[in-house]
Enzyme design. Structure first.
Site, short mmCIF file in Angstrom:
data_model
loop_
_atom_site.label_atom_id
_atom_site.label_comp_id
_atom_site.label_asym_id
_atom_site.label_seq_id
_atom_site.Cartn_x
_atom_site.Cartn_y
_atom_site.Cartn_z
N TYR A 141 8.27 46.36 -8.13
CA TYR A 141 7.83 46.93 -6.86
C TYR A 141 7.00 48.16 -7.20
CZ TYR A 141 8.14 49.31 -2.32
OH TYR A 141 7.84 49.97 -1.14
N ASP A 182 5.69 43.05 -5.29
CA ASP A 182 4.80 43.82 -4.42
C ASP A 182 4.03 44.80 -5.30
OD1 ASP A 182 3.52 45.35 -2.55
OD2 ASP A 182 5.33 45.98 -1.48
N HIS A 307 6.50 41.82 5.24
CA HIS A 307 5.87 40.98 4.22
C HIS A 307 6.32 39.54 4.40
CE1 HIS A 307 4.61 44.33 1.35
NE2 HIS A 307 5.36 44.96 2.24
#
Length: 560
Positions: A141, A182, A307
């Site tokens: 992330y 991400d 998301h």
């Protein structure tokens, strides 16, 4: 095998539980980002899922922030697992290893890069055709580069550089590598809903890093590479080293698809108009990408977060490890039965109460109060009995005297504040008390008559019917006299409160859609912080989309 990545925006927000969400994704390896859970808040229902082994990385500086987790089916149990990219968080024998050259980083910086819980690495054994190989899955992330915080932009670039060093070291050790999660950067203009609104789109440092991390997919780049390989031997050697670079698997299968976004703003309802960005990726080394990947796609229909998931199918088969790595949550002391939980100290224990200590403690809610809350009558069989030896209570029936409150119950019941107060000098109250002595008192307020100097003796009779009628006439005449002044006072009071407690301003109508606007408040620090404004109520979208929000904007006048 199937692998999925998804930024879930909080692992505890799933209405049906994390197990139901995992089963709906139907994947062997599921990588989640932004779990927003720290170790002290992780419960057993989230950490221990039947049929899966989970591996968490937690933020150590902030609660409810960042965090990643990897869930592997029992048939995909990894041979090694590790938290973070630096190796500083690893103190067990099940580490992945291969850290690369970190001499460019200070120890304090390495610690800070791993303190936010942004990476979990699992290593698996896979069978590719007729040979067994190693596959390392890096769940990340990446930080967001806040344009108003230069230090966060530097933090993001340093994190990405460390990620690249680690993955290249793993490739150099002979392992296939998949990096997914991400990345918080849209790579190309096709990956952004409105790239024209961003100044120096190609000059963004995050995009420059992606260009150095990924292999170019355009035909022009491929032709240029072939020409250089024919002309320059040195470039051929550099091209061989470039084989360690990674491929954006979605663009590998869908090079020209537009509107393929994975993140939308929930504040503006941008998902309705598909006004988003593609910042969630699955990257794979070139050898794995060309030989084992079958398909990759996004799942915009899956809701529950800002998301959407991204999945990939591979032809290779996972070989489960007979032993789960020590990082697995089932080995944590709080879940393995080796550490006492706080809940064990809060279990109610039944104990025999001594016979001489049956009376409640002072200040606690006695049975009389509990009975009163159910049926506000004193003296009924359901109420508690008086203590032996207590003085007899005197006073109006249906009401508790001051002696009862002070001697038996220092703290009165909340219901007592809603009872009508008795006034012995008021004959109406006395008459009402005699009339209702056998029934529960009702919550009726009795108007007190206006004082008069020469009061007839007949009115003073407690049980006299003529006295009650006379008092009613006196009270009625007083009300008539004060009716005009009461109405004027009510109007004045109403006008006063209208000036003090103003409601929200009436919304204007936007010019493009002729629909009522919505009221917003500025939350960004600056001179307009807290100021209100009106905008079009429709979801955010591209300027060319007539169904999207128009450009209507109006400040709310502070004087209105």
């Amino acid at each position: 095998m199937k692998i999925v990545t998804w930024n879930i925006n909080g692992i505890r927000t799933f209405k049906g539980g994390i197990k139901k969400a995992l089963e709906s994704l139907d994947a062997d390896i599921i990588c989640l980002q932004e779990t927003k859970v720290t170790r002290d808040l992780l419960n057993e229902k989230t950490a221990i899922i039947e049929g899966y082994n989970s591996f968490f990385s937690f933020s150590r500086g902030r609660s409810g922030y960042s965090g990643v987790a990897t869930f592997c089916r029992d048939s995909a149990t990894p041979v090694a697992a590790e938290e973070g990219l630096t190796g500083l968080l690893t103190s067990h024998d099940g580490a992945v290893g291969c850290y690369g050259d970190q001499n460019d980083f200070e120890d304090e910086e390495l610690q800070s890069l791993d303190n936010e819980g942004r990476a979990v690495i699992t290593q698996h054994k896979v069978r590719c055709e007729d040979r067994e190989e190693t596959l390392t899955v890096v769940n990340v992330y990446c930080p967001r580069a806040d344009p108003e915080k230069p230090e966060r932009r530097i933090f993001k670039l340093r994190f990405c550089k460390l990620l690249q060093i680690r993955t290249e070291a793993l490739l150099g050790a002979g392992s296939h590598v998949i990096v997914l999660g991400d990345i918080n950067t849209s790579h190309k203009q096709i990956d952004h809903c409105d790239p024209d609104e961003i100044d120096n789109f190609e000059e963004n440092p995050g995009r420059k890093w992606l260009n150095s991390f990924l292999v170019g997919e355009s035909e022009e780049e491929e032709e240029e590479k072939d020409d250089k390989e024919d002309e320059d031997e040195e470039y051929r050697l550099e091209s061989q080293m470039a084989g360690r670079k990674f491929v954006d698997m979605f663009r590998y299968f869908h090079p020209t698809r537009e509107g393929a976004f994975t993140c939308w703003s929930t504040l503006t309802g941008a998902r309705q108009t598909n006004y988003g960005t593609r910042i969630d990726y699955i990257f794979a080394d070139q050898a794995l990408a060309k030989t084992q990947f079958l398909e990759t796609d996004i799942m915009p229909e899956v809701e529950g977060s800002d998301h959407c998931p991204v999945w990939a199918h591979l032809s290779c088969a996972l070989l489960p490890s007979p032993r789960c790595p020590p990082l697995c949550t089932r080995y944590m002391p709080e879940f393995a039965g080796r550490q006492q939980k706080l809940s064990r100290f809060l279990v109610k224990v039944d104990q025999q109460t001594p016979s001489d200590s049956k009376d409640p403690l002072p200040g606690s809610q006695e049975s009389r109060e509990i009975c009163e809350n159910i049926k506000p009558i004193e003296g009924t069989p359901s109420c508690a009995k008086r203590k032996a030896g207590a003085p007899e209570l005197h006073g109006t029936k249906g009401k508790k005297s001051k002696m009862s409150n002070s001697s038996l119950n220092p703290q009165g019941s909340l219901l007592a504040f809603f009872k009508p107060r008795s006034n012995p000098a008021d004959p109406l109250c006395s008459a009402a008390s005699e009339k209702n002595e056998d029934s529960a008192p009702t919550l009726v307020t009795v108007d007190k008559p206006q004082p008069i100097t020469d009061r007839p003796a007949s009115i003073q009779g407690v049980g006299s019917t003529s006295g009650r009628e006379a008092a009613s006439r006196v009270r009625g005449s007083g009300q008539k006299e004060d009716s005009n002044s009461g109405e004027a006072g009510a109007q004045a009071s109403h006008g006063f409160w209208r000036t003090v407690l103003r409601g929200p301003p009436q919304p204007p109508v936007c010019k493009a859609h002729e629909e009522p606007c919505v009221l917003r408040t500025v939350k960004k620090a600056g001179p307009n912080l807290g100021r209100q404004f009106f905008v079009c109520a429709r979801p955010q979208g591209h300027a060319s989309n007539p169904e999207a929000r128009c450009n209507f904007f109006a400040w709310v006048d502070k004087g209105k």
